[in-house]
Design a protein around this motif. Structure first.
Motif, PDB file in Angstrom:
ATOM      1  N   UNK A 212     -27.708  35.813 -38.603  1.00  0.00           N
ATOM      2  CA  UNK A 212     -28.790  35.567 -37.652  1.00  0.00           C
ATOM      3  C   UNK A 212     -29.185  36.801 -36.854  1.00  0.00           C
ATOM      4  N   UNK A 213     -28.368  37.845 -36.926  1.00  0.00           N
ATOM      5  CA  UNK A 213     -28.769  39.115 -36.321  1.00  0.00           C
ATOM      6  C   UNK A 213     -29.749  39.877 -37.207  1.00  0.00           C
ATOM      7  N   UNK A 214     -29.896  39.443 -38.457  1.00  0.00           N
ATOM      8  CA  UNK A 214     -30.701  40.188 -39.429  1.00  0.00           C
ATOM      9  C   UNK A 214     -31.879  39.373 -39.955  1.00  0.00           C
ATOM     10  N   UNK A 215     -31.599  38.145 -40.383  1.00  0.00           N
ATOM     11  CA  UNK A 215     -32.625  37.348 -41.044  1.00  0.00           C
ATOM     12  C   UNK A 215     -33.342  36.431 -40.053  1.00  0.00           C
ATOM     13  N   UNK A 216     -34.594  36.157 -40.329  1.00  0.00           N
ATOM     14  CA  UNK A 216     -35.374  35.235 -39.518  1.00  0.00           C
ATOM     15  C   UNK A 216     -34.890  33.810 -39.757  1.00  0.00           C
ATOM     16  N   UNK A 217     -35.076  32.921 -38.770  1.00  0.00           N
ATOM     17  CA  UNK A 217     -34.622  31.532 -38.956  1.00  0.00           C
ATOM     18  C   UNK A 217     -35.180  30.876 -40.213  1.00  0.00           C
ATOM     19  N   UNK A 218     -36.439  31.160 -40.528  1.00  0.00           N
ATOM     20  CA  UNK A 218     -37.051  30.536 -41.704  1.00  0.00           C
ATOM     21  C   UNK A 218     -36.564  31.140 -43.010  1.00  0.00           C
ATOM     22  N   UNK A 219     -35.732  32.177 -42.922  1.00  0.00           N
ATOM     23  CA  UNK A 219     -35.182  32.806 -44.126  1.00  0.00           C
ATOM     24  C   UNK A 219     -33.776  32.316 -44.455  1.00  0.00           C
ATOM     25  N   UNK A 220     -33.225  31.414 -43.637  1.00  0.00           N
ATOM     26  CA  UNK A 220     -31.844  30.956 -43.824  1.00  0.00           C
ATOM     27  C   UNK A 220     -31.813  29.445 -44.031  1.00  0.00           C
ATOM     28  N   UNK A 221     -31.063  29.014 -45.034  1.00  0.00           N
ATOM     29  CA  UNK A 221     -30.825  27.594 -45.278  1.00  0.00           C
ATOM     30  C   UNK A 221     -29.336  27.321 -45.120  1.00  0.00           C
ATOM     31  N   UNK A 222     -28.989  26.483 -44.150  1.00  0.00           N
ATOM     32  CA  UNK A 222     -27.616  26.057 -43.975  1.00  0.00           C
ATOM     33  C   UNK A 222     -27.467  24.648 -44.547  1.00  0.00           C
ATOM     34  N   UNK A 223     -26.439  24.455 -45.342  1.00  0.00           N
ATOM     35  CA  UNK A 223     -26.193  23.144 -45.923  1.00  0.00           C
ATOM     36  C   UNK A 223     -24.707  22.851 -45.957  1.00  0.00           C
ATOM     37  N   UNK A 224     -24.387  21.594 -46.247  1.00  0.00           N
ATOM     38  CA  UNK A 224     -22.993  21.154 -46.318  1.00  0.00           C
ATOM     39  C   UNK A 224     -22.670  20.685 -47.735  1.00  0.00           C
ATOM     40  N   UNK A 225     -21.548  21.137 -48.219  1.00  0.00           N
ATOM     41  CA  UNK A 225     -21.076  20.698 -49.537  1.00  0.00           C
ATOM     42  C   UNK A 225     -21.047  19.181 -49.610  1.00  0.00           C
ATOM     43  N   UNK A 226     -20.640  18.564 -48.533  1.00  0.00           N
ATOM     44  CA  UNK A 226     -20.494  17.105 -48.514  1.00  0.00           C
ATOM     45  C   UNK A 226     -21.843  16.385 -48.600  1.00  0.00           C
ATOM     46  N   UNK A 227     -22.953  17.094 -48.409  1.00  0.00           N
ATOM     47  CA  UNK A 227     -24.287  16.511 -48.543  1.00  0.00           C
ATOM     48  C   UNK A 227     -25.077  17.115 -49.709  1.00  0.00           C
ATOM     49  N   UNK A 228     -24.459  18.023 -50.434  1.00  0.00           N
ATOM     50  CA  UNK A 228     -25.191  18.760 -51.463  1.00  0.00           C
ATOM     51  C   UNK A 228     -25.677  17.860 -52.583  1.00  0.00           C
ATOM     52  N   UNK A 229     -24.872  16.894 -52.965  1.00  0.00           N
ATOM     53  CA  UNK A 229     -25.186  16.084 -54.137  1.00  0.00           C
ATOM     54  C   UNK A 229     -26.010  14.852 -53.749  1.00  0.00           C
ATOM     55  N   UNK A 230     -27.046  15.114 -52.998  1.00  0.00           N
ATOM     56  CA  UNK A 230     -27.962  14.065 -52.551  1.00  0.00           C
ATOM     57  C   UNK A 230     -29.391  14.549 -52.777  1.00  0.00           C
TER      58      UNK A 230
END
Length: 308
Positions: A212-230
């Motif tokens: 977050x010190x480098x990339x813009x918020x719209x350039x980052x996708x945070x996800x959870x393994x536990x929700x990936x297969x949905x």
């Protein structure tokens, strides 16, 4: 564009995106690559994990590079075999990247621009989770120079489960079918979860701060393994990457670490306590109730501490 070879080619006007997958290891990145690399709008080149920046810009990189150089020299002794093997291309190309980092970015520029249907390329290497802010800044700058739009994907998994799964994967690779009893496995896990290679991949808070010190918020996708297969997660992810949603095979399993050992609560609590700050940081960012619903270790051990 500041490149010699690719700059001479005609650039397709459609936005070209570069997926920088930074983890987490044992967090679904192999399944994700298997899905996205088969997309008609994507071209990810000759492998999933290129391991360029962790080799060149982390403390352990010198020894890794030396081991790879040694293996490459051994393969080069048999010139005919190397030339006639797909591995020959990989050996030469990777060392081209190591010796001249610009050739890495030029390679992906070519992948993104040689076919008008392709507008997504990238490198999914979970070891990149441990890169410094300076290295992330260099990566972003060189992508932007080539009109490649950065798209960072960081998938996270319950740290206790991730650490155990990572250890089991490594044991499967190094020891094959050799069976461990539960006590042996427990002690080996205890010796591994505090090691630097594990910590870099598990302190998600530190990775997020650097990103977050480098990339813009719209350039980052945070996800959870536990929700990936949905379906919702994959629709959100493909939208973020700028490619059409295609229904994946959620039942397909890749790179699974299997064992019958439960290991028990004692060692799991040790790992939880060690990474407690990470649990609390992620809970604070994404909502403690949501994270506790997804991560059973957080739900269970945080509840125990509250009761105590």
């Amino acid at each position: 564009m500041n490149t010699a070879g690719p700059a001479e080619k005609k650039v397709n006007t459609m936005e070209k995106r570069f997926l920088l997958g930074v983890g987490c290891q044992k967090g679904g990145t192999t399944w994700l690559h298997d899905y996205i690399s088969q997309h008609p709008n994507g071209d990810f080149g000759f492998q999933k994990e290129y391991h360029i920046f962790d080799v060149l810009f982390t403390d352990s990189g010198d020894s890794v590079l030396e081991r790879r150089r040694t293996r490459a020299l051994e393969e080069l002794q048999n010139r005919d075999s190397l030339i006639n093997s797909p591995n020959g291309f990989k050996v030469f190309k990777l060392f081209d990247f190591y010796s001249n980092i610009d050739s890495y970015f030029d390679y992906f520029w070519t992948l993104a621009n040689r076919n008008p249907d392709v507008h997504l390329t990238g490198d999914i290497t979970p070891a990149y989770a441990g890169l410094s802010t300076e290295t992330f800044a260099m990566i972003r700058a060189k992508l932007v120079e080539r009109d490649l739009v950065p798209r960072v994907v960081f998938l996270m998994r319950d740290p206790v489960e991730r650490c155990i799964s990572m250890f089991r994967m490594r044991m499967r690779i190094t020891r094959g079918a050799i069976d461990w009893n539960e006590e042996e496995e427990k002690e080996a896990v205890r010796a591994s979860y505090t090691k630097d290679t594990c910590v870099r991949r598990t302190q998600y808070d530190q990775t997020m701060i650097s990103l977050e010190q480098v990339f813009k918020p719209e350039e980052i996708f945070y996800g959870f393994y536990e929700e990936l297969f949905e379906e919702k997660t994959i629709r959100d992810l493909t939208g973020f990457l700028g490619v059409e949603y295609r229904a994946p095979d959620f039942k397909k399993q890749v790179n699974v670490s299997r064992t019958e050992h439960e290991l028990g609560e004692e060692i799991r609590r040790e790992i939880f306590d060690f990474y407690r700050d990470t649990y609390d940081f992620i809970g604070g960012r994404f909502g403690a109730d949501r994270v506790k619903r997804l991560w059973k270790s957080y739900r269970h051990f945080d509840g125990l501490q509250a009761a105590e």
